[in-house]
Design an enzyme around this catalytic site. Structure first.
Site, PDB file in Angstrom:
ATOM      1  N   GLY A   1      25.946  63.348  33.959  1.00  0.00           N
ATOM      2  CA  GLY A   1      24.645  63.136  33.513  1.00  0.00           C
ATOM      3  C   GLY A   1      24.694  62.234  32.325  1.00  0.00           C
ATOM      4  O   GLY A   1      23.837  61.305  32.052  1.00  0.00           O
TER       5      GLY A   1
ATOM      6  N   GLU B   1      28.366  66.142  22.466  1.00  0.00           N
ATOM      7  CA  GLU B   1      28.191  64.573  22.255  1.00  0.00           C
ATOM      8  C   GLU B   1      29.080  64.059  21.145  1.00  0.00           C
ATOM      9  O   GLU B   1      29.209  62.813  20.985  1.00  0.00           O
ATOM     10  CB  GLU B   1      26.768  64.654  21.823  1.00  0.00           C
TER      11      GLU B   1
ATOM     12  N   CYS C   1      35.817  57.411  46.912  1.00  0.00           N
ATOM     13  CA  CYS C   1      35.858  57.582  48.257  1.00  0.00           C
ATOM     14  C   CYS C   1      37.243  57.350  49.052  1.00  0.00           C
ATOM     15  O   CYS C   1      37.418  57.276  50.102  1.00  0.00           O
ATOM     16  CB  CYS C   1      34.773  56.547  49.091  1.00  0.00           C
TER      17      CYS C   1
ATOM     18  N   ASN D   1      38.805  43.639  54.823  1.00  0.00           N
ATOM     19  CA  ASN D   1      37.407  43.789  54.318  1.00  0.00           C
ATOM     20  C   ASN D   1      37.050  43.838  53.111  1.00  0.00           C
ATOM     21  O   ASN D   1      35.851  44.137  52.586  1.00  0.00           O
ATOM     22  CB  ASN D   1      36.540  44.861  55.557  1.00  0.00           C
TER      23      ASN D   1
HETATM   24  C1  LIG Z   1      37.279  46.304  44.055  1.00  0.00           C
HETATM   25  C2  LIG Z   1      38.029  45.092  44.457  1.00  0.00           C
HETATM   26  C3  LIG Z   1      38.818  44.553  43.326  1.00  0.00           C
HETATM   27  C4  LIG Z   1      39.282  43.300  43.360  1.00  0.00           C
HETATM   28  N1  LIG Z   1      40.360  43.063  42.179  1.00  0.00           N
HETATM   29  C5  LIG Z   1      40.863  41.770  42.467  1.00  0.00           C
HETATM   30  C6  LIG Z   1      41.781  41.198  41.176  1.00  0.00           C
HETATM   31  O1  LIG Z   1      41.770  42.070  40.087  1.00  0.00           O
HETATM   32  N2  LIG Z   1      42.247  40.205  41.332  1.00  0.00           N
HETATM   33  C7  LIG Z   1      42.180  39.454  42.647  1.00  0.00           C
HETATM   34  O2  LIG Z   1      42.809  38.277  42.692  1.00  0.00           O
HETATM   35  N3  LIG Z   1      41.268  39.651  43.549  1.00  0.00           N
HETATM   36  C8  LIG Z   1      40.603  40.951  43.568  1.00  0.00           C
HETATM   37  N4  LIG Z   1      39.985  41.294  44.387  1.00  0.00           N
HETATM   38  C9  LIG Z   1      39.567  40.521  45.679  1.00  0.00           C
HETATM   39  C10 LIG Z   1      40.614  40.883  46.736  1.00  0.00           C
HETATM   40  O3  LIG Z   1      42.134  40.377  46.406  1.00  0.00           O
HETATM   41  C11 LIG Z   1      40.280  40.169  48.012  1.00  0.00           C
HETATM   42  O4  LIG Z   1      39.226  40.703  48.450  1.00  0.00           O
HETATM   43  C12 LIG Z   1      41.276  40.383  49.126  1.00  0.00           C
HETATM   44  O5  LIG Z   1      42.473  39.884  48.960  1.00  0.00           O
HETATM   45  C13 LIG Z   1      40.889  39.821  50.522  1.00  0.00           C
HETATM   46  O6  LIG Z   1      41.456  40.067  51.572  1.00  0.00           O
HETATM   47  P1  LIG Z   1      41.225  40.938  52.851  1.00  0.00           P
HETATM   48  O7  LIG Z   1      42.137  41.202  53.546  1.00  0.00           O
HETATM   49  O8  LIG Z   1      40.297  42.104  52.391  1.00  0.00           O
HETATM   50  O9  LIG Z   1      40.125  39.969  53.337  1.00  0.00           O
HETATM   51  P2  LIG Z   1      38.871  40.133  54.348  1.00  0.00           P
HETATM   52  O10 LIG Z   1      37.649  40.760  53.422  1.00  0.00           O
HETATM   53  O11 LIG Z   1      39.171  40.726  55.267  1.00  0.00           O
HETATM   54  O12 LIG Z   1      38.618  38.408  54.741  1.00  0.00           O
HETATM   55  C14 LIG Z   1      38.099  37.422  53.553  1.00  0.00           C
HETATM   56  C15 LIG Z   1      38.281  36.047  54.293  1.00  0.00           C
HETATM   57  O13 LIG Z   1      39.262  35.963  54.924  1.00  0.00           O
HETATM   58  C16 LIG Z   1      39.417  35.563  56.101  1.00  0.00           C
HETATM   59  N5  LIG Z   1      40.710  35.730  56.875  1.00  0.00           N
HETATM   60  C17 LIG Z   1      41.461  36.839  56.759  1.00  0.00           C
HETATM   61  N6  LIG Z   1      42.577  36.902  57.490  1.00  0.00           N
HETATM   62  C18 LIG Z   1      42.622  35.557  57.725  1.00  0.00           C
HETATM   63  C19 LIG Z   1      43.725  34.917  58.692  1.00  0.00           C
HETATM   64  N7  LIG Z   1      44.627  35.655  58.948  1.00  0.00           N
HETATM   65  N8  LIG Z   1      43.297  33.612  58.800  1.00  0.00           N
HETATM   66  C20 LIG Z   1      42.202  33.176  58.607  1.00  0.00           C
HETATM   67  N9  LIG Z   1      41.310  33.858  57.838  1.00  0.00           N
HETATM   68  C21 LIG Z   1      41.384  34.947  57.318  1.00  0.00           C
HETATM   69  C22 LIG Z   1      38.256  36.148  56.709  1.00  0.00           C
HETATM   70  O14 LIG Z   1      37.732  35.463  57.870  1.00  0.00           O
HETATM   71  C23 LIG Z   1      37.301  36.028  55.566  1.00  0.00           C
HETATM   72  O15 LIG Z   1      36.773  34.901  55.798  1.00  0.00           O
HETATM   73  C24 LIG Z   1      39.200  42.609  44.638  1.00  0.00           C
HETATM   74  C25 LIG Z   1      38.328  43.056  45.544  1.00  0.00           C
HETATM   75  C26 LIG Z   1      37.848  44.455  45.329  1.00  0.00           C
HETATM   76  C27 LIG Z   1      37.121  44.816  46.531  1.00  0.00           C
HETATM   77  S1  FES Z   2      32.550  54.357  46.524  1.00  0.00           S
HETATM   78 FE1  FES Z   2      33.564  53.384  44.910  1.00  0.00          FE
HETATM   79  S2  FES Z   2      35.342  52.810  45.688  1.00  0.00           S
HETATM   80 FE2  FES Z   2      34.268  53.574  47.452  1.00  0.00          FE
END
Ligand SMILES: Cc1cc2nc3c(=O)[nH]c(=O)nc-3n(C[C@H](O)[C@H](O)[C@H](O)COP(=O)(O)OP(=O)(O)OC[C@H]3O[C@@H](n4cnc5c(N)ncnc54)[C@H](O)[C@@H]3O)c2cc1C
Ligand code: FES
Ligand code: FES
Length: 1343
Positions: A810, A1274, A55, A271
């Site tokens: 598939g 295959e 996506c 997020n």
């Molecule tokens: C597909 C995938 C692969 C990943 N692989 C790894 C990996 O290999 N290694 C690894 O370490 N991590 C990995 N992650 C995790 C990723 O590092 C964390 O999800 C990410 O860093 C969270 O940051 P965010 O901004 O998206 O947080 P959000 O999801 O936006 O927020 C997370 C939490 O933090 C709080 N928050 C955010 N900002 C603040 C702020 N400024 N003050 C107070 N609270 C705050 C929010 O309230 C919430 O509770 C992966 C995630 C995904 C989806």
């Molecule tokens: S559908 Fe797999 S990363 Fe969004």
């Protein structure tokens, strides 16, 4: 603080057009908005969790601090639509289109054959496009980084990179690197004169035909958004949805005020943590606060002591900031920054790093966090702020453990993070080990820091933190304290390991499993750190202040230090060029691009769920069992039915006809047989409503006995799905008495998830008349769907039309299963009288549909001391799951194919499929061959070990050599097998490299290399004549254009492209005059599943037949007017009332098998091949690197070498996944844990061998196939086992060195866990071992 009660307008741009959303729902993601509201369906859903990149789109924003426009890739499935206020989104449709202008990225990915099913392609295009928007000539490293978060299940990545490389700055992007030749050499590289070594071509596309990249043609950042960004509104924006309110304040003051007012409300940054949690754990938050518009959270500042980074900076920005600091500051100050950078390289994919914020990462405190352990040991401090003011919190073990006294208060937010510089005599390192190198959560990671007293080796301060070994990051504080004052030497190392294992204790039942592996990583990482510090000390000073030397690291041990680099594959693809006399118009044998390649790359290719919503359409969601074996006492849908939008609940009682078969029920009627068994289904106006209602269905169960999950339990309970299949020749018992030696062993091969990128989906549209139904779906066998729907609804087959336009992968998983989903959706459609769409989530797809059968095999092999095998007895058991499905057929194929390439006079093969309470396993590429043959090849390595000979010698000694008969008495000639073997030995320089491997192993204790070469004899087709029949319908229209329809389905394997090549040759017209629209049961009836590698072959024969019939009819007209054009002839034919439509038919190859006699001719022909792989393993972590793979495959006369090489490469990589990283995890209650790309690791781009060569063997025989072209769908799967045997060869080298006895129990996949634990050493000896009887493990092995 203004916070109006009405919802604000959300303003952003998509592909240069302004979008104003008046009543936006904060729960809607960008992916849903693009696909549903804007009908931009190029952006695909494949996992919904940010883990696959299907996506990917590009977001552009003006950075308020630098005032520059930032372009970055993101995964739309995790982006809340509200977070896009003021942003410009570019989707694949905005990049280019077939109808207007193709973008060079789109052109190159398609023309370099980087698309097969095409489902991943738009995401790949967008990742590359975002890279090029930032770097017109990226480096190879940047390209790999950009694509690291994109999964492809079909291609094996090599061609995708080949296309991307054409943009790279190192113009050594020549795919023939290493050969001394270059496709850019004079001699031309257009399609007609591709590079040739005599009649061998080594190029699959012509790079100089590509249009250049012209950045001036790109969409500009919308001036309106620029104006908005330059004069940002300070007032708070509020978006109110049905359940959730999104508040985005414009100032820090307002944010703090809001946080005080809504202390429970999370701050939604990237997020990437909240989003998946809300989805999978049902976390619901009524108020979300967005800090996106607060510039203070992105401020970066530096003092002489350290660096302060705003909590709102993305991890990608953090990476850039740190890289800049590292390049400018002296090395001693940047130890922590370097360690963080190392982790950031492999943390998630690029898209996630672009979205995830530093603040969100730290606050999430995930146990697997890669940064928190380093930040903790680096003494980072959190600057938090609230209306009350600011304060600092140390990022230490108390904060990480979530102690209230050390945590943020609910009204506080994290403003920034201070990371101090390191100092002289201070050393910081980071470690991580995951199932694969890139885009995989770490099993264990660590941050380690030591400060030595100046000029000495005395520890002044030490901190160690681990991730993955507890609920959050754990600090080994006590151990560290006890080591202060100790000199940095071997004694300290011993003591440290002991202390660490005591402090970082992990119970045997710990969530996530792999307990002993994790324990050994705890000490292995420390050992690596110990050596790293010694190494660094040597660089810093030769002598200590007291004149003593620092301890030396022996040369042999230096190998513990380096990590494997991430590199992209290089290599050569060789194929036979067409005869120079072949007409230029005739496309057969040429590397023609996939027919839909360009449409895949522009997002214009329509997949099932891209079909627009039809009038009054409903959405169906399945409700599945949470129990493994139970009686259904009641189903209470009352609460669900009351929810808004819910129309009905469908149960087995609603099925008007038959509910599947006795062995294979569509829906559980009164008993459930596995977790994931379909019990009922909800139909509602929208998918969201249906999902919410499904959660409200209450099913009561009464558990039943027995509950069987493992093969051993099934054997104990005599629980089988079908009778034993057996083949025998010679006299096995007698032979065992005459041999020099006998070995017995066991082989366990885990299952495999299909992980097609497009999950199962179907759209059923009931028509107004005569109970007619139109069914659009993603299926390999639409005729089976049609039949099943007919019997389920009790209406004749002729009322039902199944349409398959294309299938997003598939691999066997869409042979049988789609009938279930088609039939259930049809019941829903019949009951409600409305169209019904069913699209499985990735989680549900993985839970419900089953996959490759796990296998347990026992062997007894008798042989002479020279390695000649005289007798082999194999008994194997497949875990079939709870229903019969294809298990009996898979068992038969397994037994038939078990001998592989070997002539052994006395053989006994027995196989049975076990009935267990797991989801039913089904067809999967190779159909038993990849699992079964691992037993045979394991016998070879066991014999080799016993005879003290290399395995390749044993293979050669026992291989078929002359015309012979198989165990089931089918005659064949192994000449091609021998040619493949010899050519593979030769092309891979096997013998000289084998010697180099041995040399390497002598010099390196902690790293070992391994090599293996495997031969293959793969039988193509179904073992029944009726399964080889095929039909085609060819229409010629009055303008001369031709429409071909045939019985095969386009799964990405390029069948439609090949069919057009056939039609083009036969009718002698260009491919552009021929079209294929779809596969439809109304056009070609009674078709056979597109499977068993035979689809293109048999359908090609049918298309050929139809074309020849038509040409015959046209002959008199052509004779009369030989100078006329095709159009003239067609016009004349019409005038003369000659039918311009013909049905072509192929009766099928004769094939039969008499199981009573154990004899038959079950297969029309064989495909031969050989593959050689070389790997290097890290004995301390279990990681491995694929150094090189060489494949020689016999396709005879390839119909389309680009497509055939694509099949070989793609299936090899899929096989490699089966044997190395893909691991299904089941709880002791039979619940599948691994339900998404986070937990189930298919190979990613960094997993492809560094050098990857494929040669199609020049033809030497004439198989009875279409133009002598063999089916290759295959066979390559099994060749992936050469990587497995190379890994076990490397482990065997470690065993020999350490004096560990050879173990004849083989386990696949050879994961890092397996490799680490197999390479036993002083560290694995230190770890505590658990008595399995004393605890309930987190997961159970099912093979
Ligand atoms: C597909 C995938 C692969 C990943 N692989 C790894 C990996 O290999 N290694 C690894 O370490 N991590 C990995 N992650 C995790 C990723 O590092 C964390 O999800 C990410 O860093 C969270 O940051 P965010 O901004 O998206 O947080 P959000 O999801 O936006 O927020 C997370 C939490 O933090 C709080 N928050 C955010 N900002 C603040 C702020 N400024 N003050 C107070 N609270 C705050 C929010 O309230 C919430 O509770 C992966 C995630 C995904 C989806
Ligand atoms: S559908 Fe797999 S990363 Fe969004
Ligand atoms: S082409 Fe990549 S998933 Fe099919």
């Amino acid at each position: 603080m203004p916070c109006p009660s009405k919802s604000d307008d959300l303003v952003f741009f998509v592909n240069g057009r302004k979008v104003i959303e008046r009543n936006v729902d904060p729960e809607v993601t960008l992916l849903t908005f693009l696909r549903k509201n804007l009908r931009l369906t190029g952006t695909k859903y494949a996992c919904g969790r940010g883990g696959c990149g299907a996506c990917t789109v590009m977001v552009s924003k003006r950075d308020p601090l630098s005032t520059k426009i930032r372009h970055f890739s993101i995964t739309a499935c995790l982006v809340p639509i509200c977070s896009l206020y003021g942003a410009a989104v570019t989707t694949v449709e905005g990049v280019g289109s077939i109808n207007t202008r193709l973008h060079p990225v789109q052109e190159r990915i398609a023309k370099s054959h980087g698309t097969q099913c095409g489902f991943c392609t738009p995401g790949m295009v967008m990742s590359m496009y975002a890279l090029l928007r930032n770097h017109q000539q990226p480096s190879e490293e940047q390209l790999l980084e950009a694509l690291g978060g994109n999964l492809c299940r079909c291609t094996g990545y090599r061609p995708i990179l080949a296309g991307g490389r054409t943009f790279c700055v190192e113009s050594d992007g020549c795919p023939q690197k290493g050969t001394g030749k270059c496709c850019l050499d004079p001699g031309g590289n257009d399609a007609s004169s591709l590079h040739r070594e005599s009649d061998i071509c080594t190029e699959l596309f012509a790079e100089d035909e590509f249009q250049p990249l012209d950045p001036t043609q790109e969409l500009i950042f919308p001036p309106e958004l620029l104006r908005m960004a330059e004069k940002p509104e300070k007032q708070t924006l509020t978006f109110r949805g049905e359940r959730v309110t999104w508040i985005s304040p414009g100032t820090l003051k307002d944010l703090l005020e809001l946080k005080a007012k809504h202390p429970e409300a999370p701050l939604i940054s990237g997020n990437t943590s909240l989003g998946p949690a809300m989805k999978s754990q049902g976390h619901f938050q009524p108020v979300l606060l967005s800090p996106a518009r607060i510039p203070e959270l992105s401020v970066v500042s530096e003092t002489s002591d350290g660096l302060t980074i705003g909590a709102g900076c993305s991890l990608a920005q953090v990476k850039d900031i740190l890289a800049e600091r590292v390049s400018e500051l002296p090395e001693e100050k940047t130890q922590t920054y370097r360690a963080l950078l190392k982790q950031l390289k492999t943390l998630a994919g690029q898209q996630i790093r672009n979205m995830a914020s530093l603040g969100g990462h730290i606050i999430s405190r995930h146990c697997y966090s890669d940064l928190n352990p380093v930040l903790a040991v680096g003494n980072a401090t959190l600057n938090v702020i609230s209306e009350e003011g600011t304060r600092q919190i140390p990022l230490n073990e108390h904060f990480l453990a979530g102690l209230a006294s050390a945590d943020l208060k609910p009204e506080e937010i994290l403003e920034s993070v201070y990371i101090p510089h390191s100092q002289k005599w201070e050393f910081v390192s980071a470690f991580r080990q995951a199932q694969c190198q890139q885009n995989a959560l770490a099993d264990v990671n660590a941050g380690m820091r030591v400060l030595l007293r100046e000029g000495t080796d005395t520890i002044e301060d030490l901190s160690i933190s681990y991730g993955g070994v507890g609920a959050t990051t754990i600090s080994a504080q006590k151990s560290c304290q006890q080591l202060v004052g100790r000199p940095w030497n071997e004694l300290m190392l011993e003591e440290a390991c002991r202390l660490l294992l005591e402090e970082v204790s992990l119970p045997g039942w710990a969530p996530g499993g792999k307990v002993e592996f994790k324990r050994s990583l705890v000490v292995s990482f420390f050992f690596k750190f110990y050596l790293e510090v010694l190494q660094a000390l040597k660089k810093l000073a030769k002598f200590m202040a007291d004149g003593h030397h620092y301890p030396e690291i022996s040369d042999q041990f230096l190998s513990a230090l380096e990590d494997f680099p991430i590199t992209g594959p290089q290599g050569v693809q060789r194929y036979q060029s067409v005869d120079s006399r072949q007409a230029l118009q005739d496309p057969v044998g040429r590397p023609v691009m996939h027919l839909s390649g360009l449409k895949h790359a522009t997002g214009e290719a329509i997949f099932c769920d891209d079909i627009p919503m039809v009038d009054r359409e409903l959405f169906m969601v399945l409700v599945t069992s949470t129990r493994a074996h139970a009686k259904i006492i009641s189903i209470d849908s009352s609460e669900a039915l009351e929810l808004p939008g819910v129309v009905d609940v469908v149960t087995a009682e609603d099925i008007p006809g038959t509910n599947g078969t006795e062995e294979d029920k569509l829906m559980a009627a009164d008993e459930v047989l596995c977790v994931g068994h379909i019990v009922c289904a909800v139909v509602a106006e929208t998918d969201v409503q249906a999902k919410r209602a499904a959660e409200k269905i209450k099913i009561t169960y009464e558990d039943l006995e027995p509950v069987i999950f493992t093969i051993s339990d099934a054997i104990k309970h005599n629980s089988f799905l079908c009778p034993e299949k057996k083949l025998e020749q010679g006299n096995v018992e007698e032979a065992f008495e005459k041999v020099d030696q006998i070995v017995e062993g066991e082989v366990h091969v885990g299952g495999q998830e299909h992980f097609y990128m497009e999950t199962q989906r179907v759209l059923v549209i009931p028509k107004a008349e005569d109970k007619e139904l139109d069914i659009y779906m993603s299926a390999q066998d639409p005729a089976h769907v049609q039949k099943t729907v007919s019997s389920t609804l009790n209406i004749p087959i002729n009322r039902i039309t199944c349409h398959v336009k294309r299938v997003g992968g598939g691999f066997g998983g869409k042979v049988g299963r789609p009938a279930v989903f088609g039939a259930l959706a049809a019941v829903g459609a019949l009951k409600t009288g409305r169209p019904v769409r069913l699209v499985l989530d990735r989680e549900d797809d993985m839970l419900i549909t089953g996959g490759r059968h796990p296998l347990f095999g026992k062997y007894k092999v008798g042989f002479m001391n020279n390695g000649r095998i005289k007798a082999l007895d194999i008994e194997c058991f497949l875990n079939g799951g709870c229903m019969l499905d294809d298990s009996e057929l898979v068992t038969e194929f397994l037994i038939l194919k078990l001998e592989n390439a070997y002539k052994i006079r006395n053989l006994r093969f027995r196989g049975r499929a076990c009935m267990t309470h797991l989801p039913s396993n089904t067809a999967f590429r190779g159909f038993g061959f990849p699992q079964g043959t691992l037993i045979t090849e394991s016998c070879i390595t066991a014999v080799a070990a016993k005879c003290g000979l290399p395995p390749e010698k044993i293979r050669e000694k026992n291989m078929y050599r002359t015309v012979d008969k198989t165990i089931y008495k089918q005659a064949f000639s192994p000449e091609t097998l021998i040619r493949c073997w010899n050519e593979c030995l030769d092309k891979s320089s096997f013998h000289s490299r084998r010697m180099q491997v041995e040399e390497f192993n002598k010099k390196n204790y902690w790293k070992k290399k391994g090599m293996a070469i495997v031969p293959m004899k793969f039988s193509v087709g179904f073992a029944a004549t009726s399964y080889h029949q095929a039909a085609a319908l060819v229409h010629i229209y009055t303008d001369g254009s031709v429409l071909v329809t045939h019985g095969g389905n386009e799964l990405g394997q390029g069948i439609h492209t090949k069919m057009l090549q056939v039609a083009s040759r036969e009718l002698k017209i260009p491919m552009s005059s021929v079209h294929i629209c779809e596969t439809s049961t109304a056009m070609v009836p009674n078709t056979i599943a597109t499977a068993a590698s035979i689809g293109s072959d048999v359908n090609g024969r049918a298309v050929q037949d139809a074309c020849q019939i038509l040409l015959k009819r046209l002959e008199p007209i052509i004779k009369k007017n030989p100078e006329g054009t095709w159009e003239d002839w067609i016009e004349a034919a019409f005038e003369q009332r000659i039918s311009l439509s013909a049905t072509g038919y192929f009766r099928g190859y004769k094939a039969f098998m008499d199981w009573e006699k154990g004899e038959g001719d079950p297969f029309p022909y064989y495909v031969y091949g050989a593959a050689c792989s070389e790997v290097e393993i890290d004995c301390l972590t279990g990681a491995h690197k694929k150094i090189r793979a060489d494949i020689v495959m016999d396709v005879c006369c390839s119909l389309n070498p680009a497509i055939d090489i694509g099949q070989v490469e793609g299936s090899f990589i899929q096989g490699m996944g089966l044997y190395t990283t893909e691991e299904l995890k089941y709880s002791p209650e039979g619940v599948l844990y691994s339900r998404g790309p986070d937990e189930y690791k298919i190979p990613a781009i960094a997993d492809v061998p560094e050098e990857f060569n494929v040669s199609l063997l020049p033809s030497s025989q004439s198989p009875p196939t279409i133009y002598s072209s063999k089916g290759l769908g295959e066979s390559g799967m099994f060749l992936g086992s050469s990587v497995f045997f190379a890994i076990t060869d490397a482990v065997a080298a470690a065993h020999r060195e350490r004096g560990i006895a050879e173990d004849f129990t083989v386990r696949s996949p050879a994961t890092p866990e397996w490799v680490r634990m197999a390479c036993a050493d002083r560290f694995t000896e230190m770890i505590p071992r658990d008595d399995p009887k004393t605890f309930k493990p987190w997961s159970i092995p099912i093979a």
